[in-house]
Design a protein around this motif. Structure first.
Motif, PDB file in Angstrom:
ATOM      1  N   GLU A 113       0.858  -1.086  -0.073  1.00 52.92           N
ATOM      2  CA  GLU A 113      -0.045  -0.075  -0.146  1.00 52.92           C
ATOM      3  C   GLU A 113       0.764   1.265   0.124  1.00 52.92           C
ATOM      4  O   GLU A 113       0.271   2.471  -0.542  1.00 52.92           O
ATOM      5  CB  GLU A 113      -0.810   0.003   1.236  1.00 52.92           C
ATOM      6  CG  GLU A 113      -0.074   0.314   2.500  1.00 52.92           C
ATOM      7  CD  GLU A 113      -0.534  -0.887   3.444  1.00 52.92           C
ATOM      8  OE1 GLU A 113      -0.069  -0.731   4.645  1.00 52.92           O
ATOM      9  OE2 GLU A 113      -1.286  -1.995   3.020  1.00 52.92           O
ATOM     10  N   PHE A 114       2.110   1.206   0.414  1.00 52.50           N
ATOM     11  CA  PHE A 114       2.962   2.410   0.347  1.00 52.50           C
ATOM     12  C   PHE A 114       3.142   2.908  -0.873  1.00 52.50           C
ATOM     13  O   PHE A 114       3.610   4.203  -1.109  1.00 52.50           O
ATOM     14  CB  PHE A 114       4.305   2.007   1.130  1.00 52.50           C
ATOM     15  CG  PHE A 114       5.170   1.060   0.634  1.00 52.50           C
ATOM     16  CD1 PHE A 114       6.137   1.377  -0.193  1.00 52.50           C
ATOM     17  CD2 PHE A 114       5.029  -0.183   0.911  1.00 52.50           C
ATOM     18  CE1 PHE A 114       6.981   0.545  -0.922  1.00 52.50           C
ATOM     19  CE2 PHE A 114       5.747  -1.311   0.130  1.00 52.50           C
ATOM     20  CZ  PHE A 114       6.627  -0.751  -0.611  1.00 52.50           C
ATOM     21  N   LEU A 115       2.972   1.875  -2.027  1.00 49.12           N
ATOM     22  CA  LEU A 115       3.324   2.447  -3.234  1.00 49.12           C
ATOM     23  C   LEU A 115       2.275   3.327  -3.762  1.00 49.12           C
ATOM     24  O   LEU A 115       2.443   4.010  -4.916  1.00 49.12           O
ATOM     25  CB  LEU A 115       3.613   1.197  -4.263  1.00 49.12           C
ATOM     26  CG  LEU A 115       4.700   0.321  -3.829  1.00 49.12           C
ATOM     27  CD1 LEU A 115       4.610  -0.861  -4.907  1.00 49.12           C
ATOM     28  CD2 LEU A 115       6.072   1.209  -4.080  1.00 49.12           C
ATOM     29  N   GLY A 116       0.925   3.190  -3.276  1.00 53.24           N
ATOM     30  CA  GLY A 116       0.184   4.092  -3.679  1.00 53.24           C
ATOM     31  C   GLY A 116      -0.704   3.593  -5.059  1.00 53.24           C
ATOM     32  O   GLY A 116      -1.233   4.572  -5.767  1.00 53.24           O
ATOM     33  N   LEU A 117      -0.686   2.394  -5.332  1.00 51.27           N
ATOM     34  CA  LEU A 117      -1.298   1.993  -6.588  1.00 51.27           C
ATOM     35  C   LEU A 117      -2.890   1.584  -6.207  1.00 51.27           C
ATOM     36  O   LEU A 117      -3.264   1.222  -5.048  1.00 51.27           O
ATOM     37  CB  LEU A 117      -0.492   0.461  -6.965  1.00 51.27           C
ATOM     38  CG  LEU A 117       0.649   0.637  -7.292  1.00 51.27           C
ATOM     39  CD1 LEU A 117       1.390  -0.821  -7.447  1.00 51.27           C
ATOM     40  CD2 LEU A 117       1.091   1.214  -8.596  1.00 51.27           C
ATOM     41  N   SER A 118      -3.712   1.593  -7.062  1.00 48.72           N
ATOM     42  CA  SER A 118      -5.160   1.357  -6.918  1.00 48.72           C
ATOM     43  C   SER A 118      -5.302   0.078  -6.584  1.00 48.72           C
ATOM     44  O   SER A 118      -4.441  -0.810  -6.837  1.00 48.72           O
ATOM     45  CB  SER A 118      -5.787   1.858  -8.254  1.00 48.72           C
ATOM     46  OG  SER A 118      -5.162   0.805  -9.268  1.00 48.72           O
ATOM     47  N   SER A 119      -6.293  -0.227  -5.726  1.00 49.35           N
ATOM     48  CA  SER A 119      -6.673  -1.566  -5.190  1.00 49.35           C
ATOM     49  C   SER A 119      -7.167  -2.422  -5.957  1.00 49.35           C
ATOM     50  O   SER A 119      -8.491  -2.614  -5.730  1.00 49.35           O
ATOM     51  CB  SER A 119      -7.206  -1.341  -3.669  1.00 49.35           C
ATOM     52  OG  SER A 119      -8.520  -0.634  -4.010  1.00 49.35           O
ATOM     53  N   ASN A 120      -6.870  -2.840  -7.043  1.00 51.20           N
ATOM     54  CA  ASN A 120      -7.365  -3.908  -8.016  1.00 51.20           C
ATOM     55  C   ASN A 120      -6.313  -5.257  -7.838  1.00 51.20           C
ATOM     56  O   ASN A 120      -5.155  -5.140  -7.336  1.00 51.20           O
ATOM     57  CB  ASN A 120      -7.513  -3.534  -9.355  1.00 51.20           C
ATOM     58  CG  ASN A 120      -6.287  -2.950  -9.929  1.00 51.20           C
ATOM     59  OD1 ASN A 120      -5.179  -3.264  -9.550  1.00 51.20           O
ATOM     60  ND2 ASN A 120      -6.330  -2.649 -11.307  1.00 51.20           N
ATOM     61  N   ASP A 121      -6.982  -6.269  -8.517  1.00 50.31           N
ATOM     62  CA  ASP A 121      -6.237  -7.450  -8.185  1.00 50.31           C
ATOM     63  C   ASP A 121      -5.208  -7.616  -9.206  1.00 50.31           C
ATOM     64  O   ASP A 121      -4.327  -8.552  -8.993  1.00 50.31           O
ATOM     65  CB  ASP A 121      -7.184  -8.816  -8.157  1.00 50.31           C
ATOM     66  CG  ASP A 121      -8.034  -8.816  -6.874  1.00 50.31           C
ATOM     67  OD1 ASP A 121      -7.733  -8.100  -5.866  1.00 50.31           O
ATOM     68  OD2 ASP A 121      -9.184  -9.133  -6.923  1.00 50.31           O
TER      69      ASP A 121
END
Length: 163
Positions: A113-121
């Motif tokens: 989560e520290f990378l700031g990527l959207s939460s998709n699979d």
């Protein structure tokens, strides 16, 4: 020797190399499954039969160097010889240090989560690489003087081939 052959020829390393040669004079008896660290641990075992036992067990059971060191320090060979119930002593290893499974080595899921990527699979490898390198670059730049971020990707040439 360092000038002629490069790093790794310290007095301690040369002593280890000599001890290795004296302990394992027959190079055909060496096992490719074992690392230099395994052999450094095995060289400390004075009893030749015990050393051979630990070597065979390390290969058969795929012991890490930590497992091998633990077994040597707990006198596993000696306990096994003196035990009336050899199966129970041998099974003790599996309960104390169960064999590694691929699931133990490969973490799932990774928490990024520290990378700031959207939460998709589903991510592309390139998206993950970009985010990791950007985060690493920011971190190194925050460290200030004495640290450097050279490039996002660096071409490595080995034996005339680009890797």
């Amino acid at each position: 020797m360092t000038q002629d052959f490069g790093k790794g020829f310290t007095v301690a390393n040369l002593k280890n190399m000599r001890q290795f040669y004296l302990t394992f004079p027959n190079s055909y008896a060496l096992r490719s499954e074992l690392s230099w660290t395994h052999y450094r641990l095995l060289m400390r075992v004075e009893n030749e039969n015990a050393r051979e036992f630990y070597m065979q067990e390390a290969v058969k059971s795929q012991w890490s160097t930590r497992q091998l060191e633990r077994q040597i320090n707990s006198f596993f060979y000696e306990r096994l010889l003196s035990s009336k119930n050899k199966v129970q002593v041998a099974q003790e290893i599996q309960t104390l240090e169960p064999a590694k499974k691929p699931e133990d080595i490969i973490r799932d899921p990774y928490v990024l989560e520290f990378l700031g990527l959207s939460s998709n699979d589903d991510f592309y490898e390139s998206d993950l690489e970009q985010a990791l390198i950007t985060h690493l670059q920011k971190f190194l730049l925050e460290l200030g003087r004495g640290f450097s971020f050279v490039a996002r990707q660096k071409r490595i040439t080995f034996d005339g081939r680009h890797c």
